[in-house]
Design a protein around this motif. Structure first.
Motif, short mmCIF file in Angstrom:
data_model
loop_
_atom_site.label_atom_id
_atom_site.label_comp_id
_atom_site.label_asym_id
_atom_site.label_seq_id
_atom_site.Cartn_x
_atom_site.Cartn_y
_atom_site.Cartn_z
N ALA A 163 -17.39 3.88 13.66
CA ALA A 163 -17.56 5.30 14.35
C ALA A 163 -17.77 6.34 13.25
O ALA A 163 -17.22 6.02 12.04
N HIS A 164 -18.46 7.34 13.77
CA HIS A 164 -18.78 8.54 12.86
C HIS A 164 -17.50 9.36 12.87
O HIS A 164 -16.68 9.23 13.52
N GLY A 165 -17.54 10.31 11.80
CA GLY A 165 -16.34 11.38 11.75
C GLY A 165 -16.47 11.91 10.48
O GLY A 165 -16.86 11.13 9.31
N MET A 166 -15.95 12.90 9.98
CA MET A 166 -15.73 13.36 8.78
C MET A 166 -14.87 12.43 7.78
O MET A 166 -15.53 12.14 6.71
N TYR A 167 -13.67 12.21 8.08
CA TYR A 167 -12.96 11.15 7.43
C TYR A 167 -13.14 9.87 7.97
O TYR A 167 -12.28 9.01 8.48
N SER A 168 -14.30 9.35 7.96
CA SER A 168 -14.76 7.84 8.49
C SER A 168 -14.98 6.78 7.35
O SER A 168 -14.81 7.03 6.09
N HIS A 169 -15.41 5.88 7.91
CA HIS A 169 -15.50 4.65 6.94
C HIS A 169 -17.06 5.07 6.01
O HIS A 169 -16.94 4.99 4.88
N GLU A 170 -17.93 5.52 6.72
CA GLU A 170 -19.22 5.81 6.01
C GLU A 170 -19.21 6.89 5.15
O GLU A 170 -20.09 6.78 4.05
N ASN A 171 -18.06 7.77 5.17
CA ASN A 171 -17.79 8.87 4.32
C ASN A 171 -16.97 8.28 2.99
O ASN A 171 -16.62 9.37 2.52
N GLY A 172 -16.34 7.10 3.17
CA GLY A 172 -15.58 6.49 2.10
C GLY A 172 -13.98 7.02 2.07
O GLY A 172 -13.42 6.48 1.28
N TYR A 173 -13.62 7.33 3.23
CA TYR A 173 -12.20 7.86 3.57
C TYR A 173 -11.46 6.66 3.99
O TYR A 173 -10.23 6.84 4.12
N LYS A 174 -12.21 5.71 4.42
CA LYS A 174 -11.39 4.64 5.03
C LYS A 174 -11.66 3.25 4.52
O LYS A 174 -12.48 2.87 3.98
N ILE A 175 -10.58 2.53 4.82
CA ILE A 175 -10.72 1.05 4.26
C ILE A 175 -10.05 0.27 5.35
O ILE A 175 -8.75 0.61 5.65
N ASP A 176 -10.46 -1.00 5.33
CA ASP A 176 -9.95 -2.24 6.21
C ASP A 176 -9.38 -3.16 5.32
O ASP A 176 -9.91 -3.62 4.19
N ILE A 177 -7.99 -3.51 5.72
CA ILE A 177 -7.36 -4.68 4.90
C ILE A 177 -6.86 -5.56 5.88
O ILE A 177 -6.36 -5.26 6.89
N SER A 178 -7.26 -6.89 5.56
CA SER A 178 -6.76 -8.11 6.38
C SER A 178 -5.12 -7.95 6.78
O SER A 178 -4.56 -7.72 5.69
N ASP A 179 -4.88 -8.44 7.84
CA ASP A 179 -3.34 -8.26 8.29
C ASP A 179 -2.86 -9.69 8.12
O ASP A 179 -1.65 -10.15 8.48
N ASP A 180 -3.67 -10.75 7.59
CA ASP A 180 -3.29 -12.21 7.54
C ASP A 180 -2.07 -12.10 6.53
O ASP A 180 -2.48 -11.89 5.31
N GLY A 181 -0.88 -12.50 6.86
CA GLY A 181 0.19 -12.56 6.11
C GLY A 181 0.96 -11.30 5.79
O GLY A 181 1.87 -11.12 5.10
N VAL A 182 0.30 -10.19 6.32
CA VAL A 182 1.14 -8.66 5.87
C VAL A 182 1.64 -8.11 7.50
O VAL A 182 0.95 -7.68 8.33
N TYR A 183 2.78 -8.51 7.49
CA TYR A 183 3.58 -7.97 8.68
C TYR A 183 4.93 -7.74 8.25
O TYR A 183 5.39 -8.06 7.12
N ALA A 184 5.55 -7.01 9.34
CA ALA A 184 7.12 -6.39 9.18
C ALA A 184 7.95 -7.57 8.51
O ALA A 184 7.80 -8.48 9.23
N GLY A 185 8.64 -7.20 7.35
CA GLY A 185 9.59 -8.06 6.91
C GLY A 185 8.99 -8.84 5.89
O GLY A 185 9.69 -9.54 5.09
N THR A 186 7.89 -8.83 5.35
CA THR A 186 7.14 -9.62 4.26
C THR A 186 7.05 -8.51 3.01
O THR A 186 6.89 -7.47 3.30
N THR A 187 7.06 -9.05 2.02
CA THR A 187 6.81 -8.32 0.71
C THR A 187 5.50 -7.72 0.73
O THR A 187 5.24 -6.50 0.18
N ALA A 188 4.41 -8.27 1.29
CA ALA A 188 3.06 -7.81 1.31
C ALA A 188 3.09 -6.46 2.02
O ALA A 188 2.35 -5.30 1.72
#
Length: 237
Positions: A163-188
């Motif tokens: 999606a578009h917007g000032m603080y958007s992905h295409e403007n370089g303010y957002k990053i997506d990180i996989s949630d695989d193995g990253v959940y509450a209680g883990t070191t990650a």
């Protein structure tokens, strides 16, 4: 005549038997007053035999406060939007960087899969990120290396996918990180939260896309941001 009279007596008797009997009112003096409650610890009050009092006592008993066996220690070192994002630590965190260490960060793209070359930015673009986003990734990479964990970047500054917007992905303010193995209680997950702490940020978990959508706002940003509330919703701007 006699039969009619007898039937009348039976009807009257039956009506009287069915009439409810109103219980006697509980005298105000039979219930414990504030003074009695305050001195309960010093001396146990006499048990009031009245049925109504006993019913009240049974209802109040489960509501008695529970004293914990051990002291309750509040959680510490958690990111909070209440903490001021000012000072040398924050200035250092936002220091302009032209790149970020990639030893414990990996890039995935729908074309090349895992460990897509950092020089390939046609699909997952990590070369057009804002300096604030790069600073966060540099912090995340260093913290991940120290903790012995790693993260996978699945979305960056690519155009046409978000999606578009000032603080958007295409403007370089957002990053997506996989949630695989990253959940509450883990070191990650702990490392992720600690790396985010110095930055004005918003973290949302996009369950349907299997990743965390992270917005890193610039140091001079004065608008609202969710920070530690870490909303769980789809707000992929």
């Amino acid at each position: 005549m006699t039969a009619t009279f007898l039937m009348g007596c039976v009807l009257v008797t039956g009506t009287a038997a069915a009439s409810p009997v109103k219980p006697a009112a509980v005298p105000a003096t039979s219930l414990p007053d504030a003074a009695a409650r305050g001195s309960a610890a010093a001396a146990a009050p006499a048990v009031n035999p009245h049925p109504a009092y006993q019913r009240i006592a049974r209802k109040i008993a489960p509501l008695s406060p529970i004293t914990p066996a051990t002291p309750i220690t509040p959680a510490t070192r958690l990111p909070s939007i209440l903490a001021p994002h000012e000072g040398k630590d924050t200035a250092d965190a936002y220091a302009i960087r032209s790149d970020f260490g990639k030893s414990n960060l990996h890039k995935w793209s729908s074309v090349h899969g895992m460990d897509t070359s950092w020089d390939d930015n046609e699909v997952t673009d990590t070369v057009h990120l804002q300096s604030s986003t790069i600073a966060f990734l540099d912090t995340l990479n260093a913290d991940a290396r120290a903790a012995g964990v790693s993260f996978v970047i699945t979305g960056g500054a690519e155009r046409g996918y978000h999606a578009h917007g000032m603080y958007s992905h295409e403007n370089g303010y957002k990053i997506d990180i996989s949630d695989d193995g990253v959940y509450a209680g883990t070191t990650a997950y702990r490392v992720l939260l600690e790396a985010l702490a110095p930055y004005k940020h918003h973290l949302s978990h996009e369950w349907n896309n299997n990743h965390f959508d992270i917005t890193i706002y610039p140091a001079d940003y004065t608008g609202s941001y969710a920070g530690a509330s870490h909303g769980i919703e789809d707000d992929d701007e």
